[in-house]
Design a protein around this motif. Structure first.
Motif, PDB file in Angstrom:
ATOM      1  N   LEU A  74       2.461   6.597  -0.915  1.00  0.00           N
ATOM      2  CA  LEU A  74       3.439   7.265  -1.376  1.00  0.00           C
ATOM      3  C   LEU A  74       3.156   7.993   0.274  1.00  0.00           C
ATOM      4  O   LEU A  74       4.256   8.648   0.292  1.00  0.00           O
ATOM      5  CB  LEU A  74       3.879   8.121  -2.603  1.00  0.00           C
ATOM      6  CG  LEU A  74       4.280   6.902  -3.589  1.00  0.00           C
ATOM      7  CD1 LEU A  74       4.794   7.567  -5.284  1.00  0.00           C
ATOM      8  CD2 LEU A  74       5.472   6.210  -2.961  1.00  0.00           C
ATOM      9  N   ALA A  75       2.307   8.875   0.039  1.00  0.00           N
ATOM     10  CA  ALA A  75       1.951   9.689   0.904  1.00  0.00           C
ATOM     11  C   ALA A  75       1.807   9.466   2.677  1.00  0.00           C
ATOM     12  O   ALA A  75       1.514   9.926   3.477  1.00  0.00           O
ATOM     13  CB  ALA A  75       1.335  10.723   0.472  1.00  0.00           C
ATOM     14  N   GLY A  76       2.166   8.211   2.340  1.00  0.00           N
ATOM     15  CA  GLY A  76       1.586   7.629   3.850  1.00  0.00           C
ATOM     16  C   GLY A  76       0.352   7.234   4.472  1.00  0.00           C
ATOM     17  O   GLY A  76       0.657   6.588   6.065  1.00  0.00           O
ATOM     18  N   SER A  77      -1.115   7.133   3.687  1.00  0.00           N
ATOM     19  CA  SER A  77      -2.206   7.648   4.601  1.00  0.00           C
ATOM     20  C   SER A  77      -2.531   5.820   4.672  1.00  0.00           C
ATOM     21  O   SER A  77      -1.445   5.189   4.388  1.00  0.00           O
ATOM     22  CB  SER A  77      -2.867   7.339   2.939  1.00  0.00           C
ATOM     23  OG  SER A  77      -4.136   6.910   3.283  1.00  0.00           O
ATOM     24  N   LYS A  78      -3.767   5.747   5.468  1.00  0.00           N
ATOM     25  CA  LYS A  78      -3.250   4.815   6.100  1.00  0.00           C
ATOM     26  C   LYS A  78      -4.482   4.445   6.348  1.00  0.00           C
ATOM     27  O   LYS A  78      -5.043   2.888   6.116  1.00  0.00           O
ATOM     28  CB  LYS A  78      -3.952   5.062   8.226  1.00  0.00           C
ATOM     29  CG  LYS A  78      -2.172   5.734   8.685  1.00  0.00           C
ATOM     30  CD  LYS A  78      -1.148   4.572   8.681  1.00  0.00           C
ATOM     31  CE  LYS A  78       0.259   5.405   9.107  1.00  0.00           C
ATOM     32  NZ  LYS A  78       1.000   4.245   9.955  1.00  0.00           N
ATOM     33  N   LEU A  79      -5.014   4.863   4.886  1.00  0.00           N
ATOM     34  CA  LEU A  79      -6.711   4.345   4.047  1.00  0.00           C
ATOM     35  C   LEU A  79      -5.588   2.934   3.226  1.00  0.00           C
ATOM     36  O   LEU A  79      -7.031   2.421   2.737  1.00  0.00           O
ATOM     37  CB  LEU A  79      -7.109   5.407   3.011  1.00  0.00           C
ATOM     38  CG  LEU A  79      -8.052   6.625   4.102  1.00  0.00           C
ATOM     39  CD1 LEU A  79      -8.009   7.741   2.921  1.00  0.00           C
ATOM     40  CD2 LEU A  79      -8.573   6.604   4.581  1.00  0.00           C
ATOM     41  N   ILE A  80      -4.413   2.860   2.826  1.00  0.00           N
ATOM     42  CA  ILE A  80      -4.652   1.912   2.130  1.00  0.00           C
ATOM     43  C   ILE A  80      -3.774   0.675   2.693  1.00  0.00           C
ATOM     44  O   ILE A  80      -3.335   0.456   3.884  1.00  0.00           O
ATOM     45  CB  ILE A  80      -3.576   2.206   1.270  1.00  0.00           C
ATOM     46  CG1 ILE A  80      -3.437   3.942   0.311  1.00  0.00           C
ATOM     47  CG2 ILE A  80      -2.329   1.411   0.301  1.00  0.00           C
ATOM     48  CD1 ILE A  80      -5.129   2.995  -0.875  1.00  0.00           C
ATOM     49  N   ALA A  81      -4.379   0.063   2.381  1.00  0.00           N
ATOM     50  CA  ALA A  81      -3.951  -1.355   3.621  1.00  0.00           C
ATOM     51  C   ALA A  81      -2.338  -1.855   3.493  1.00  0.00           C
ATOM     52  O   ALA A  81      -1.523  -1.804   2.196  1.00  0.00           O
ATOM     53  CB  ALA A  81      -4.056  -2.626   2.768  1.00  0.00           C
ATOM     54  N   ALA A 100       0.105  -4.006   3.429  1.00  0.00           N
ATOM     55  CA  ALA A 100       1.201  -4.426   2.274  1.00  0.00           C
ATOM     56  C   ALA A 100       0.689  -3.989   0.887  1.00  0.00           C
ATOM     57  O   ALA A 100       1.726  -3.743  -0.080  1.00  0.00           O
ATOM     58  CB  ALA A 100       0.202  -6.212   2.502  1.00  0.00           C
ATOM     59  N   THR A 101       0.148  -3.605   1.181  1.00  0.00           N
ATOM     60  CA  THR A 101      -0.229  -2.959  -0.508  1.00  0.00           C
ATOM     61  C   THR A 101       0.926  -1.261  -0.357  1.00  0.00           C
ATOM     62  O   THR A 101       0.914  -1.063  -1.436  1.00  0.00           O
ATOM     63  CB  THR A 101      -1.643  -2.355  -0.997  1.00  0.00           C
ATOM     64  OG1 THR A 101      -2.835  -3.417  -0.564  1.00  0.00           O
ATOM     65  CG2 THR A 101      -2.110  -1.845  -2.413  1.00  0.00           C
ATOM     66  N   ARG A 102       0.170  -1.458   0.876  1.00  0.00           N
ATOM     67  CA  ARG A 102       1.355   0.405   0.859  1.00  0.00           C
ATOM     68  C   ARG A 102       3.107   0.018   0.782  1.00  0.00           C
ATOM     69  O   ARG A 102       3.459   0.691   0.013  1.00  0.00           O
ATOM     70  CB  ARG A 102       0.907   1.014   1.793  1.00  0.00           C
ATOM     71  CG  ARG A 102       1.392   2.579   2.342  1.00  0.00           C
ATOM     72  CD  ARG A 102       0.712   3.250   3.267  1.00  0.00           C
ATOM     73  NE  ARG A 102       1.795   3.042   5.056  1.00  0.00           N
ATOM     74  CZ  ARG A 102       0.404   1.865   5.300  1.00  0.00           C
ATOM     75  NH1 ARG A 102      -0.767   1.664   5.047  1.00  0.00           N
ATOM     76  NH2 ARG A 102       0.361   1.661   7.135  1.00  0.00           N
ATOM     77  N   GLU A 103       2.911  -0.615   1.813  1.00  0.00           N
ATOM     78  CA  GLU A 103       4.228  -1.287   1.509  1.00  0.00           C
ATOM     79  C   GLU A 103       4.939  -1.108   0.383  1.00  0.00           C
ATOM     80  O   GLU A 103       6.476  -1.172  -0.668  1.00  0.00           O
ATOM     81  CB  GLU A 103       5.144  -2.896   2.041  1.00  0.00           C
ATOM     82  CG  GLU A 103       4.170  -2.325   3.914  1.00  0.00           C
ATOM     83  CD  GLU A 103       5.227  -2.550   4.676  1.00  0.00           C
ATOM     84  OE1 GLU A 103       4.692  -4.457   4.247  1.00  0.00           O
ATOM     85  OE2 GLU A 103       4.514  -2.113   5.986  1.00  0.00           O
ATOM     86  N   ARG A 104       4.269  -2.526  -0.709  1.00  0.00           N
ATOM     87  CA  ARG A 104       4.476  -3.154  -2.189  1.00  0.00           C
ATOM     88  C   ARG A 104       4.724  -2.111  -2.907  1.00  0.00           C
ATOM     89  O   ARG A 104       5.545  -1.652  -3.701  1.00  0.00           O
ATOM     90  CB  ARG A 104       3.680  -3.405  -2.683  1.00  0.00           C
ATOM     91  CG  ARG A 104       3.839  -4.709  -4.166  1.00  0.00           C
ATOM     92  CD  ARG A 104       2.960  -5.586  -4.599  1.00  0.00           C
ATOM     93  NE  ARG A 104       1.244  -5.290  -4.538  1.00  0.00           N
ATOM     94  CZ  ARG A 104       0.717  -4.334  -5.494  1.00  0.00           C
ATOM     95  NH1 ARG A 104       1.774  -4.132  -6.731  1.00  0.00           N
ATOM     96  NH2 ARG A 104      -0.748  -3.734  -5.968  1.00  0.00           N
ATOM     97  N   ILE A 105       3.769  -0.694  -2.266  1.00  0.00           N
ATOM     98  CA  ILE A 105       4.411  -0.312  -4.041  1.00  0.00           C
ATOM     99  C   ILE A 105       5.256   1.611  -3.461  1.00  0.00           C
ATOM    100  O   ILE A 105       5.925   1.668  -4.355  1.00  0.00           O
ATOM    101  CB  ILE A 105       3.256   0.828  -3.645  1.00  0.00           C
ATOM    102  CG1 ILE A 105       1.373   0.557  -4.607  1.00  0.00           C
ATOM    103  CG2 ILE A 105       3.300   2.496  -4.551  1.00  0.00           C
ATOM    104  CD1 ILE A 105       0.495   1.154  -3.773  1.00  0.00           C
ATOM    105  N   VAL A 106       5.518   1.457  -2.125  1.00  0.00           N
ATOM    106  CA  VAL A 106       7.073   2.027  -1.925  1.00  0.00           C
ATOM    107  C   VAL A 106       8.195   1.606  -2.115  1.00  0.00           C
ATOM    108  O   VAL A 106       9.260   1.984  -2.335  1.00  0.00           O
ATOM    109  CB  VAL A 106       6.383   2.385  -0.420  1.00  0.00           C
ATOM    110  CG1 VAL A 106       8.075   3.002   0.310  1.00  0.00           C
ATOM    111  CG2 VAL A 106       5.609   3.126   0.604  1.00  0.00           C
ATOM    112  N   LYS A 107       7.735  -0.160  -2.452  1.00  0.00           N
ATOM    113  CA  LYS A 107       8.782  -0.450  -2.248  1.00  0.00           C
ATOM    114  C   LYS A 107       9.764  -0.660  -4.412  1.00  0.00           C
ATOM    115  O   LYS A 107      10.739  -0.430  -4.550  1.00  0.00           O
ATOM    116  CB  LYS A 107       9.268  -2.485  -2.147  1.00  0.00           C
ATOM    117  CG  LYS A 107      10.398  -3.591  -2.676  1.00  0.00           C
ATOM    118  CD  LYS A 107      10.671  -3.675  -3.112  1.00  0.00           C
ATOM    119  CE  LYS A 107      10.969  -5.599  -2.434  1.00  0.00           C
ATOM    120  NZ  LYS A 107      11.016  -7.155  -2.286  1.00  0.00           N
ATOM    121  N   LEU A 108       8.282  -0.618  -4.850  1.00  0.00           N
ATOM    122  CA  LEU A 108       8.186  -0.302  -6.369  1.00  0.00           C
ATOM    123  C   LEU A 108       8.757   1.094  -6.514  1.00  0.00           C
ATOM    124  O   LEU A 108       9.912   1.429  -7.285  1.00  0.00           O
ATOM    125  CB  LEU A 108       6.536  -0.672  -6.876  1.00  0.00           C
ATOM    126  CG  LEU A 108       7.031  -0.760  -8.062  1.00  0.00           C
ATOM    127  CD1 LEU A 108       7.732  -1.869  -8.621  1.00  0.00           C
ATOM    128  CD2 LEU A 108       5.380  -0.491  -8.813  1.00  0.00           C
TER     129      LEU A 108
END
Length: 349
Positions: free
Chosen positions: A42-49, A51-59
């Motif tokens: 949610l903080a936009g960290s590039k450390l997270i993959a 696909a995972t980041r986008e899935r969590i933001v959508k959720l």
């Protein structure tokens, strides 16, 4: 007539008994990841993959979830704000509407906004030596920018030696550790006096309160130039910087002393007061007296005659202050900067 359609709803929110996630822990459980992964996503960290980041933001969007920024900043010991402090120990009557303050605060606010920080402004009339400690220890800001050392140089130094996240618009002082940004005040004062000396002026006066380190440095440059040319120090009139106070002091001085043929003022506000007093006495500028200011505030070019002055680059200075502060916040080092002033010739000298 066709009824307006409702906005589309996600499959999750359409389910009977849907309960939105309200905490990071609940959202992490639904996503099947750790709380840290949700927070970083949610903080936009590039450390997270991606696909995972986008899935969590959508959720999070489906659940109407928003991070509590204040709570996060509290945990991280960050506030998202920078304190900008104007200590007025020498000038209790000076206000935020002072032309120099207004000229510097705008670029400061812009530079801080580019760092995603707010500006928290304080005008302080010191009554003891604890005023700055109270500001830095309150936990309301991530760092402090002080505009002007006033007569508070030792109080500022005491705090600067224990609190890294502090920078000062002012003059560097030998033996002091505080990080300063400003113009080369000695060079500016010398340039002003040299200009008048080249015009054949010989009875020079400096109008300014040398209790202020910046003004003391400008007077030092003024004095150096006159000593080199004539072997004397010129005349010093210690005047306060506010328009009413400087006007009164200059009017009284000119009533009881020989008229100088050249005046160097510690600031444009003082120079404008001098122009007013001289005009009221029927003294033509620059024919009878040449006048030089310092700062090049916006109004300087609109006086009658337009004011010759020493320009400080406040836009660059604001950026240097912010850069130095954030370098310190990040744990790095920063050095004091004395910018080269620019001499601006107009009609008053």
């Amino acid at each position: 007539m066709k009824a307006p359609s409702s906005p589309p709803r996600s499959p999750a929110t359409d389910e009977p008994g849907f309960t939105p996630a309200t905490t990071l822990a609940e959202l992490a459980k639904i996503a099947g990841v750790s709380i840290a992964t949700v927070s970083r996503s949610l903080a936009g960290s590039k450390l997270i993959a991606t696909a995972t980041r986008e899935r969590i933001v959508k959720l999070a969007d489906e659940h109407g979830f928003q991070i509590n920024v204040a709570a996060r900043n509290f945990r991280l010991r960050k506030t998202g704000a920078i304190g900008v402090v104007l200590p007025l120990g020498h000038e209790a009557e000076q206000h935020l509407s002072d032309p120099f303050f207004m000229g510097l605060l705008g670029p400061l606010a812009d530079a801080l906004a580019e760092r995603s920080h707010d500006l928290l402004l304080s005008r302080v009339i010191p009554t003891d030596d604890r005023w700055l400690s109270g500001i830095v220890d309150a936990g309301r800001v991530d760092g402090v920018i002080i505009i002007g050392q006033s007569n508070q140089i030792d109080t500022i130094e005491t705090v600067a030696r224990r609190y890294r996240n502090l920078v000062v618009w002012g003059a560097p002082i030998a033996g002091y550790d505080q990080i300063t940004v400003g113009s080369d005040n000695v060079a500016g004062g010398r340039a002003a006096a040299d200009h008048l000396l080249r015009q054949g002026r010989s009875r020079l006066a400096f109008f300014g309160n040398t209790e202020v380190p910046e003004f003391a440095a400008r007077y030092a440059g003024f004095r150096d130039a006159i000593e080199a040319a004539h072997g004397d120090e010129g005349v010093l009139l210690p005047v306060h910087i506010t328009q009413d106070a400087s006007y009164s002091a200059i009017a009284e001085f000119l009533s009881t002393n020989p008229l100088p043929d050249g005046i160097v003022a510690a600031s444009d506000v003082v120079a404008i007061s001098a122009l007013q007093v001289l005009a009221e006495r029927g003294v033509k500028v620059p024919d009878g007296v040449s006048v030089v200011g310092y700062d090049d505030v916006l109004i300087a070019r609109h006086t009658s005659p337009p004011l010759t002055t020493v320009r400080q680059d406040v836009v660059r200075g604001a950026q240097l202050l912010v850069d130095a502060l954030f370098e310190r916040i990040a744990g790095g080092e920063a050095a004091s900067v004395a910018m080269e002033p620019e001499f601006v010739v107009r009609g008053s000298a």
